[in-house]
Design an enzyme around this catalytic site. Structure first.
Site, short mmCIF file in Angstrom:
data_model
loop_
_atom_site.label_atom_id
_atom_site.label_comp_id
_atom_site.label_asym_id
_atom_site.label_seq_id
_atom_site.Cartn_x
_atom_site.Cartn_y
_atom_site.Cartn_z
N GLU A 259 0.80 -1.35 -0.20
CA GLU A 259 -0.13 -0.13 0.12
C GLU A 259 0.96 1.26 0.02
O GLU A 259 0.33 2.21 -0.55
CB GLU A 259 -0.97 0.10 1.16
CG GLU A 259 -2.00 -1.03 1.42
CD GLU A 259 -2.75 -1.11 -0.12
OE1 GLU A 259 -3.55 0.01 -0.36
OE2 GLU A 259 -2.80 -1.96 -0.84
N HIS A 262 1.29 3.30 -3.23
CA HIS A 262 0.08 3.69 -4.00
C HIS A 262 0.41 5.30 -4.17
O HIS A 262 -0.01 6.01 -5.08
CB HIS A 262 -1.07 3.59 -3.25
CG HIS A 262 -1.87 2.11 -3.59
ND1 HIS A 262 -2.74 2.21 -4.69
CD2 HIS A 262 -1.80 1.03 -3.26
CE1 HIS A 262 -3.15 0.93 -4.72
NE2 HIS A 262 -2.60 0.32 -3.85
N GLU A 329 -8.06 0.13 6.27
CA GLU A 329 -8.44 -0.49 5.08
C GLU A 329 -8.16 -1.85 5.21
O GLU A 329 -9.05 -2.86 4.67
CB GLU A 329 -7.94 0.30 4.07
CG GLU A 329 -8.42 -0.13 2.54
CD GLU A 329 -7.84 0.78 1.56
OE1 GLU A 329 -8.33 0.81 0.35
OE2 GLU A 329 -6.78 1.28 1.69
N HIS A 330 -6.82 -2.19 4.93
CA HIS A 330 -6.50 -3.59 4.95
C HIS A 330 -5.68 -3.95 6.20
O HIS A 330 -4.83 -3.24 6.57
CB HIS A 330 -5.38 -3.68 3.65
CG HIS A 330 -5.98 -3.42 2.50
ND1 HIS A 330 -6.47 -3.99 1.48
CD2 HIS A 330 -5.62 -1.97 1.88
CE1 HIS A 330 -6.86 -3.27 0.40
NE2 HIS A 330 -6.33 -2.01 0.50
N HIS A 422 -52.82 9.65 15.38
CA HIS A 422 -52.53 8.45 15.37
C HIS A 422 -53.57 7.26 15.96
O HIS A 422 -54.01 6.36 15.50
CB HIS A 422 -50.97 7.99 16.01
CG HIS A 422 -49.91 8.68 15.26
ND1 HIS A 422 -49.85 9.90 14.90
CD2 HIS A 422 -48.67 7.89 14.89
CE1 HIS A 422 -48.58 10.04 14.07
NE2 HIS A 422 -48.01 8.91 14.16
#
Length: 434
Positions: A259, A262, A329-330, A422
């Site tokens: 990651e 990225h 995330e991971h 109601h």
């Protein structure tokens, strides 16, 4: 590379790690707002202007939508080995998401005379965003297109940035065609978010936008929240490699960079109580990073000295507590007993078990979705799936017996809460029923 002792981390250091790129996203909102507003007000003209400014590509209005000839060219350009890889991934992703489809309609007997259930139907339109800035991502096209199509969304569009010369990535076009999505538009970043939220002369407005992106994309989504369903928060990539003394240092080091490569706003952390593993990983990492081409090499250096690095804990249990607080995330569990450790995990976009399940495998070809919540939102959001493209409608029915059983309780609660109409609706039926 930053190395943190969890027990002695300052509050500021810990907050910075937990916050990661989220603070930068908040800073981008004022920059993004005029882009969003201009696309809202000027439509295609603003898109063309921003494509020139941000992507360096000259477009005419008729170029915004991908033509049939672009699809044909994509099949000519794609390498056979890439086509084969996309086909394998497509089949696994589709098989997985088909298994996630719920029963269309179900009912249950809540009490005598009372039946309730749900009817599940697809949303009518969805806009998928496939980014391009630091690479091309046919895998993202699959991870978004497959669940949208399997869910049965009536109108699906994809916005993706144009590359040099205005071309859309050939592999991404092939992946979209494989999914059955052929409405593709050249639009990037915040302007693409605005175009899908408001609609332009060329790009239709959609009910929901799904897909990852840069900080600018994430900032635009936050501005557009309430105007359109912006889906899960999927911003800069992040991962925790949670390891113990049984972990191969080479695997831990290699996976830490998955990651990290990225982009500079990613977060990649090795979390472990094994100081010997830390020592060996620190020795191995420099050579692994130097083997990477630019700009990936620089990205890894920036991440491991920025929102990434190594966090040293006292035990596996303390490592899992930190992981739950981070909500990555991971999350890779490179530990001796991954299933036992899994029982301790509460917050993660995905959990990958054991040495043969690197993030790479799941990102592309295993079947589960790789579009996951970031920025700590794994505490309350889940991976993209068919459920992102479905809505549930509650169904209920009472017969005479069920009405009779509930009428007194309902009148009591309605009158207690101050809603006489109601209560009257119940009393009227009771009167007519004799």
């Amino acid at each position: 590379m930053r190395v943190y002792e969890l027990a002695s981390m300052s509050g500021e250091e810990k907050a910075r790690l937990l916050r990661r790129a989220e603070s930068r996203i908040e800073e981008l909102i004022p920059q993004v707002q005029p882009v969003v507003e201009k696309v809202r007000d000027e439509g295609d003209r603003a898109l063309i202007e921003y494509t020139r400014e941000f992507d360096g590509v000259e477009l005419e209005a008729e170029d915004i939508r991908v033509r049939e000839s672009d699809f044909k060219l994509a099949y000519d350009l794609i390498e056979p080995r890439v086509l084969k890889a996309i086909t394998i991934s497509y089949k696994n992703v589709r098989e997985y998401h088909q298994k996630l489809m719920p029963v269309e309609t179900w009912y249950t007997r809540v009490a005598p005379g009372i039946t309730a259930g749900e009817k599940t139907t697809p949303i009518s339109s969805a806009g998928l965003y496939v980014p391009r800035g630091k690479g091309t991502f046919p895998s993202v096209t699959l991870m978004l297109g497959v669940p949208a199509v399997v869910a049965g969304v009536g109108s699906i569009i994809i916005c993706t940035p144009p590359g040099p010369g205005g071309q859309v990535d050939a592999a991404s076009l092939v992946a979209a065609d494989m999914c059955g999505v052929r409405n593709i538009y050249r639009a990037s970043g915040a302007q693409a978010m605005a175009a899908m939220a408001y609609g332009t002369e060329t790009i239709p407005r959609v009910q929901k936008i799904v897909g990852p992106g840069s900080g600018y994309v994430t900032a635009a989504k936050r501005l557009l929240y309430g105007r359109v369903d912006v889906g899960l928060p999927a911003g800069p990539s992040e991962a925790i490699i949670l390891a113990d003394e049984s972990t191969s240092p080479g695997i831990a080091a290699a996976d830490l960079l998955i990651e990290a490569e990225h982009g500079p706003d990613s977060s990649a952390l090795l979390v472990t109580h094994s100081r010997e593993l830390v020592r060996q990983v620190k020795e191995i990492l420099p050579a692994l990073i130097e083997e990477l081409p630019q700009p990936r090499r620089d990205y890894c250096h920036q991440v491991l000295n920025g929102y990434g690095g190594i966090v040293i804990t006292d035990s596996v249990e303390e490592s899992t507590r930190f992981a739950n607080q981070f909500a990555p995330e991971h999350l890779e569990l490179l530990v001796r007993e991954p299933f036992e450790t899994l029982d301790l995990i509460e917050n993660a976009g995905e959990v990958l078990l054991g040495p043969y399940t690197p993030i790479s495998l799941s990102n592309y070809s295993m079947g589960p979705n790789a579009i996951l919540p970031t920025g700590g939102f794994a505490r309350s959001y889940s991976a993209v799936s068919v459920m992102d493209f479905l809505k549930r409608t509650t169904i209920a029915r009472a017969d005479a017996e069920g009405f009779s059983r509930l009428k007194k309780a309902v009148v009591t609660l309605a009158e207690y809460e101050g809603f006489p109409a109601h209560a009257r609706a119940i009393k009227e039926r009771d009167k007519e029923g004799g």
